[in-house]
Design an enzyme around this catalytic site. Structure first.
Site, PDB file in Angstrom:
ATOM      1  N   LEU A 157      10.530   6.101  -4.688  1.00 22.77           N
ATOM      2  CA  LEU A 157       9.534   5.950  -3.630  1.00 22.77           C
ATOM      3  C   LEU A 157       9.843   4.744  -2.754  1.00 22.77           C
ATOM      4  O   LEU A 157       9.771   4.817  -1.523  1.00 22.77           O
ATOM      5  CB  LEU A 157       8.134   5.843  -4.237  1.00 22.77           C
ATOM      6  CG  LEU A 157       7.691   7.062  -5.056  1.00 22.77           C
ATOM      7  CD1 LEU A 157       6.274   6.882  -5.563  1.00 22.77           C
ATOM      8  CD2 LEU A 157       7.804   8.332  -4.221  1.00 22.77           C
ATOM      9  N   ARG A 161      -0.304   1.397  -7.585  1.00 19.72           N
ATOM     10  CA  ARG A 161      -1.400   1.320  -8.548  1.00 19.72           C
ATOM     11  C   ARG A 161      -2.331   0.170  -8.141  1.00 19.72           C
ATOM     12  O   ARG A 161      -1.879  -0.894  -7.735  1.00 19.72           O
ATOM     13  CB  ARG A 161      -0.881   1.077  -9.974  1.00 19.72           C
ATOM     14  CG  ARG A 161      -0.189   2.274 -10.599  1.00 19.72           C
ATOM     15  CD  ARG A 161      -1.175   3.390 -10.916  1.00 19.72           C
ATOM     16  NE  ARG A 161      -0.552   4.531 -11.578  1.00 19.72           N
ATOM     17  CZ  ARG A 161      -0.065   5.590 -10.954  1.00 19.72           C
ATOM     18  NH1 ARG A 161      -0.100   5.637  -9.631  1.00 19.72           N
ATOM     19  NH2 ARG A 161       0.463   6.589 -11.630  1.00 19.72           N
ATOM     20  N   ASP A 174      -4.139   2.837  -0.970  1.00 16.03           N
ATOM     21  CA  ASP A 174      -4.435   4.218  -1.360  1.00 16.03           C
ATOM     22  C   ASP A 174      -4.901   4.284  -2.806  1.00 16.03           C
ATOM     23  O   ASP A 174      -5.104   5.374  -3.330  1.00 16.03           O
ATOM     24  CB  ASP A 174      -3.183   5.089  -1.175  1.00 16.03           C
ATOM     25  CG  ASP A 174      -3.431   6.562  -1.438  1.00 16.03           C
ATOM     26  OD1 ASP A 174      -4.366   7.120  -0.824  1.00 16.03           O
ATOM     27  OD2 ASP A 174      -2.704   7.162  -2.268  1.00 16.03           O
ATOM     28  N   GLU A 199     -10.249   4.538 -11.085  1.00 17.72           N
ATOM     29  CA  GLU A 199     -10.412   5.728 -10.249  1.00 17.72           C
ATOM     30  C   GLU A 199     -10.950   6.894 -11.073  1.00 17.72           C
ATOM     31  O   GLU A 199     -10.456   7.122 -12.181  1.00 17.72           O
ATOM     32  CB  GLU A 199      -9.062   6.105  -9.632  1.00 17.72           C
ATOM     33  CG  GLU A 199      -8.492   5.026  -8.732  1.00 17.72           C
ATOM     34  CD  GLU A 199      -7.068   5.316  -8.273  1.00 17.72           C
ATOM     35  OE1 GLU A 199      -6.603   4.653  -7.347  1.00 17.72           O
ATOM     36  OE2 GLU A 199      -6.423   6.224  -8.868  1.00 17.72           O
ATOM     37  N   HIS A 254      -6.480   7.760  -2.938  1.00 14.66           N
ATOM     38  CA  HIS A 254      -5.339   8.141  -3.776  1.00 14.66           C
ATOM     39  C   HIS A 254      -4.798   9.525  -3.383  1.00 14.66           C
ATOM     40  O   HIS A 254      -4.689  10.443  -4.207  1.00 14.66           O
ATOM     41  CB  HIS A 254      -5.717   8.128  -5.255  1.00 14.66           C
ATOM     42  CG  HIS A 254      -4.533   7.912  -6.153  1.00 14.66           C
ATOM     43  ND1 HIS A 254      -4.594   7.178  -7.310  1.00 14.66           N
ATOM     44  CD2 HIS A 254      -3.232   8.331  -6.050  1.00 14.66           C
ATOM     45  CE1 HIS A 254      -3.401   7.163  -7.893  1.00 14.66           C
ATOM     46  NE2 HIS A 254      -2.554   7.849  -7.134  1.00 14.66           N
ATOM     47  N   VAL A 255      -4.428   9.650  -2.117  1.00 13.44           N
ATOM     48  CA  VAL A 255      -3.923  10.932  -1.603  1.00 13.44           C
ATOM     49  C   VAL A 255      -2.511  10.840  -1.045  1.00 13.44           C
ATOM     50  O   VAL A 255      -1.998  11.827  -0.508  1.00 13.44           O
ATOM     51  CB  VAL A 255      -4.867  11.497  -0.510  1.00 13.44           C
ATOM     52  CG1 VAL A 255      -6.203  11.878  -1.106  1.00 13.44           C
ATOM     53  CG2 VAL A 255      -5.046  10.483   0.631  1.00 13.44           C
TER      54      VAL A 255
END
Length: 318
Positions: free
Chosen positions: A156, A232, A256, A261, A285-286
């Protein structure tokens, strides 16, 4: 015959193909943490996303042979306990290599160009009352030439680096915090924080990275710097970030993720005064959740199950 229990079916919007070996499949749309033990009773394979699988749970599930994590992060799994009980843990890798970096740049572009502030200005009638053709009330910065510090340069982080280079940004790959030496091509952690115009987080949440950025680190950043976190929530001290935004230690943040969560009991970053700030963007968180990425995740999840059944576990964490 394997008994496969999928505990969080609603977390993936995709065509999840069932594995090609004989099995009994049980799927729950959602599962509360207190329901996990009961629902996994007799299961040989558990499919989870964010539910916790801790040592005390593994101890009461003697049939369990595999935990298939439908995500990359495994901080919700007690890996030592799984290892001790011979439980294989596999995760998903590489599926979000396009969607997460794109979300990073959606947040970064919105912040650097003050998109939210300008939208609010139009809604408030500022442009309509302007004496000239435009309304230049807020600073706009180009990404070209800006320094981007990437903390965590795996799949990532690497995807973010590729986009950054296409924008003409100068990339600093951060060495680990407190590392005794600096690898070739990396920049010392403290130096990168001090020099960066943008800091983007892409490392896993571990005991070593919890609160990786606290008050000292946020104060060490430039007052003009932006912080992006699509990794995170626990990587950043959220109370310190709230103060940083309110007191101007940094110029803005795009997040995000949160430390808990869903944030059903609240969170300091959900305070109305913070959410009203044009320089703080929070999405639920998308970053990972484009339809192509979710389908790639689902396909890899099934492949992980089939590899385990063949006795050739892939993407194995334990």
């Amino acid at each position: 015959m394997h008994r496969i229990v999928h505990l969080e079916g609603e977390s993936i919007i995709a065509d999840l193909r069932r594995p090609d070996f004989p099995h009994h499949w049980v799927e729950h749309a959602t599962t509360l943490q207190l329901q996990v033990a009961e629902r996994l009773a007799g299961a040989t394979i558990a499919i989870v996303n964010k539910l916790s699988i801790r040592a005390e749970l593994i101890a009461v599930l003697p049939a369990l042979q595999m935990v298939a994590v439908a995500a990359t992060g495994t901080n919700n799994i007690d890996l030592d306990a799984c290892r001790a009980h011979g439980v294989v843990v596999s995760n998903i890798r590489g599926y979000a290599v396009h969607t997460v970096p794109e979300h990073v740049f959606a947040l970064l572009l919105a912040l650097s160009r003050n998109v939210v502030a300008y939208r609010q200005a139009v809604a408030a009638g500022n442009w309509q009352r302007s004496r000239q053709f435009c309304c230049i009330d807020y600073p706009i910065r180009d990404l070209h030439g800006a320094k981007l510090a990437v903390i965590g340069s795996g799949n990532l982080g690497g995807g973010v680096i590729r986009l950054a280079e296409a924008f003409g940004m100068r990339v600093l790959r951060c060495e680990r915090k407190g590392a005794p030496g600096v690898r070739p091509g990396y920049t010392p952690f403290d130096q990168a924080l001090h020099e960066a115009d943008v800091v983007s987080l892409h490392c896993p949440l571990t005991p070593e990275t919890k609160n990786l950025l606290g008050e000292p680190e946020l104060r060490a950043m430039r007052p003009s710097a932006l912080l992006i976190n699509t990794a995170r929530g626990g990587l950043v001290d959220e109370a310190a970030l709230a103060r940083a935004l309110q007191q101007g230690w940094i110029a803005g943040a795009g997040f995000d993720v949160l430390s808990v969560e869903p944030p059903s009991t609240g969170n300091v970053l959900l305070a109305p005064q913070l959410l009203a700030l044009p320089n703080f963007l929070l999405t639920p968180h998308v970053a990972w959740a484009s339809r192509p990425a979710m389908q790639a995740l689902a396909d890899q999840l099934t492949a992980n199950l089939e590899a385990f059944n063949r006795g050739e576990p892939q993407n194995q964490v334990v």
